[in-house]
Design a protein around this motif. Sequence first.
Motif, short mmCIF file in Angstrom:
data_model
loop_
_atom_site.label_atom_id
_atom_site.label_comp_id
_atom_site.label_asym_id
_atom_site.label_seq_id
_atom_site.Cartn_x
_atom_site.Cartn_y
_atom_site.Cartn_z
N ALA B 93 39.90 -28.31 13.99
CA ALA B 93 41.26 -28.81 13.87
C ALA B 93 41.32 -30.30 14.20
O ALA B 93 41.98 -31.09 13.52
N ARG B 94 40.61 -30.67 15.24
CA ARG B 94 40.62 -32.08 15.65
C ARG B 94 39.98 -32.95 14.57
O ARG B 94 40.51 -34.00 14.21
N GLN B 95 38.87 -32.48 14.05
CA GLN B 95 38.17 -33.25 13.02
C GLN B 95 39.01 -33.41 11.76
O GLN B 95 39.06 -34.48 11.15
N ILE B 96 39.70 -32.32 11.38
CA ILE B 96 40.53 -32.39 10.18
C ILE B 96 41.63 -33.43 10.36
O ILE B 96 41.90 -34.26 9.49
N LEU B 97 42.23 -33.39 11.55
CA LEU B 97 43.30 -34.35 11.82
C LEU B 97 42.77 -35.78 11.79
O LEU B 97 43.39 -36.68 11.21
N GLU B 98 41.62 -35.97 12.38
CA GLU B 98 41.02 -37.32 12.39
C GLU B 98 40.74 -37.80 10.98
O GLU B 98 41.04 -38.95 10.62
N ARG B 99 40.18 -36.89 10.19
CA ARG B 99 39.84 -37.28 8.81
C ARG B 99 41.09 -37.59 8.01
O ARG B 99 41.14 -38.54 7.25
N THR B 100 42.11 -36.77 8.22
CA THR B 100 43.36 -36.99 7.50
C THR B 100 43.97 -38.33 7.90
O THR B 100 44.39 -39.11 7.04
N SER B 101 43.98 -38.58 9.22
CA SER B 101 44.58 -39.85 9.67
C SER B 101 43.79 -41.04 9.15
O SER B 101 44.35 -42.10 8.90
N ALA B 102 42.50 -40.85 9.01
CA ALA B 102 41.67 -41.97 8.56
C ALA B 102 41.68 -42.10 7.03
O ALA B 102 40.98 -42.93 6.46
N GLY B 103 42.45 -41.25 6.37
CA GLY B 103 42.53 -41.30 4.91
C GLY B 103 41.24 -40.89 4.23
O GLY B 103 40.92 -41.35 3.13
N GLU B 104 40.50 -40.00 4.88
CA GLU B 104 39.21 -39.61 4.32
C GLU B 104 39.28 -38.35 3.46
O GLU B 104 38.42 -37.47 3.55
N GLY B 105 40.28 -38.22 2.67
CA GLY B 105 40.35 -37.08 1.77
C GLY B 105 40.86 -35.82 2.43
O GLY B 105 41.25 -35.83 3.60
N VAL B 147 42.94 -16.67 10.18
CA VAL B 147 43.83 -17.75 9.72
C VAL B 147 44.78 -18.15 10.85
O VAL B 147 45.05 -19.33 11.08
N LEU B 148 45.25 -17.14 11.58
CA LEU B 148 46.18 -17.41 12.69
C LEU B 148 45.55 -18.32 13.74
O LEU B 148 46.15 -19.30 14.18
N LEU B 149 44.32 -18.01 14.13
CA LEU B 149 43.66 -18.82 15.16
C LEU B 149 43.45 -20.25 14.67
O LEU B 149 43.67 -21.21 15.41
N MET B 150 43.04 -20.40 13.42
CA MET B 150 42.84 -21.75 12.90
C MET B 150 44.17 -22.50 12.83
O MET B 150 44.25 -23.67 13.18
N GLY B 151 45.21 -21.79 12.36
CA GLY B 151 46.51 -22.43 12.25
C GLY B 151 47.02 -22.87 13.62
O GLY B 151 47.57 -23.96 13.79
N TYR B 152 46.80 -22.01 14.58
CA TYR B 152 47.24 -22.29 15.96
C TYR B 152 46.56 -23.55 16.49
O TYR B 152 47.22 -24.45 17.03
#
Lengths: 257, 257
Positions: B93-105, B147-152
């Motif tokens: 989750a942290r990595q996805i957020l970082e990538r999203t914030s960095a505009g990395e697709g 899915v619930l755990l990932m979403g959480y």
Amino acid sequence: MVILAEPQLGENIGTAARAMANFGLDEMRLVRPRDGWPSESADKAAAGALFVTQGAVVYDSMEEAVGDLTYVYATTARPRDMLKPVVSPQSAARQILERTSAGEGRSGLMFGRERWGLNNDEIALSDAICMAPVNPDFASINIAQAVLLMGYEWFKQGNKGSLGRKTEFDGMEGEGMGMAAKDTRPATKKELIGFFEHLEKELDHAGFLWPPEKRPNMVRNLRHMFHRLQATEQDVRSLRGIVASLSRGPVSKKHKD
Amino acid sequence: MVILAEPQLGENIGTAARAMANFGLDEMRLVRPRDGWPSESADKAAAGALFVTQGAVVYDSMEEAVGDLTYVYATTARPRDMLKPVVSPQSAARQILERTSAGEGRSGLMFGRERWGLNNDEIALSDAICMAPVNPDFASINIAQAVLLMGYEWFKQGNKGSLGRKTEFDGMEGEGMGMAAKDTRPATKKELIGFFEHLEKELDHAGFLWPPEKRPNMVRNLRHMFHRLQATEQDVRSLRGIVASLSRGPVSKKHKD
């Protein structure tokens, strides 16, 4: 300890049992399950977690179900206007682990019924509200999912705990945790309820819990307030002594000898 | 982005959709759902999360389903012998957020079919394995729960990022702190002492604080105990009401009107 209040569908109980098994939790308590117990549909939905469903204990009331516990979290999806600490699943899991390690009695997690969660009297028996962060526009989580999230956080903490990360907990004892006394222990819910009933009886007698239509709410508020004490067994005895003494009124000194 | 590989039961797709909605996720992709799409049982199980099921896009292959993504996690319950990084839901989750914030697709999370998860070809399309910590003796989690755990975890990260409410959800709210009081405020020391003196006067009168040589210590202990309440101004008024009422004893009801 997972306590389900009046669960309606066996299937949900079973799925909750499975979620518990996923995270190494095995003690389930059921308050008045609607369709009786044991339940075939619960066993089926447990998908192998029969050691949870078959070990589940049924109670007639939430008071009895939490009687031997010292700290109880009420899980709710929405904040309530109550003077109780509100904690995340993660914090609750950490606190439970701390309390267990410190030998401060057993903790429990209450989960509400399918349609409308926990009622106010049940919440009044809790020490804290546990709320998972969810999308406020779509906050309804079913019981098994709520149990799953709690179990998951518990298991994450437990894993840490077993790795000896004691430093994590040092200095975390906030106000109100102060169990300074060595010769006492946290009061059980049963002891606390005993005090409540004593106090309420005397207040009824004194005409304080009046008029009758306001009594339920007054009682709930008092219980909420005293819950915040995080009373020890010694505190409960002191409180009962105070109530007895004030109700009895002046006693001549020689009787005290 | 949640991608389900060949889900079999519409009900599981619906429950997964509901879990996504709980945590603010709304883009679902389905690779060859067994019973076709759309699905009535999915819509039913979605319990209102129709914006997820109705927006779901169906693909013929996992290759197509992940085609426009830049980083994909394969969720599995068991470690596999593959040279891929293995991360927890929290880290993913942290990595996805970082990538999203960095505009990395865009990133995606792949979930396997009911019986046997993701196949090796699908996993080969992923960049990393995401594994939730579970009880190794009871590791089977259904799709919706995964899915619930990932979403959480995603929502927890997202909250930190967007609202900056790190402390609130991260377990720093001390016991007795996070109070949601609306119409009251913490009691001042003066109010608290007023209550103490009132209580002690009545307890002296009732002969409770006795013998005299023990009185100072008893008073201190009582004050300590009531301090732990973290009383509000309203609490102090309730406590004084209780003391007054108990000390006064029974009052005929008409005086209360």
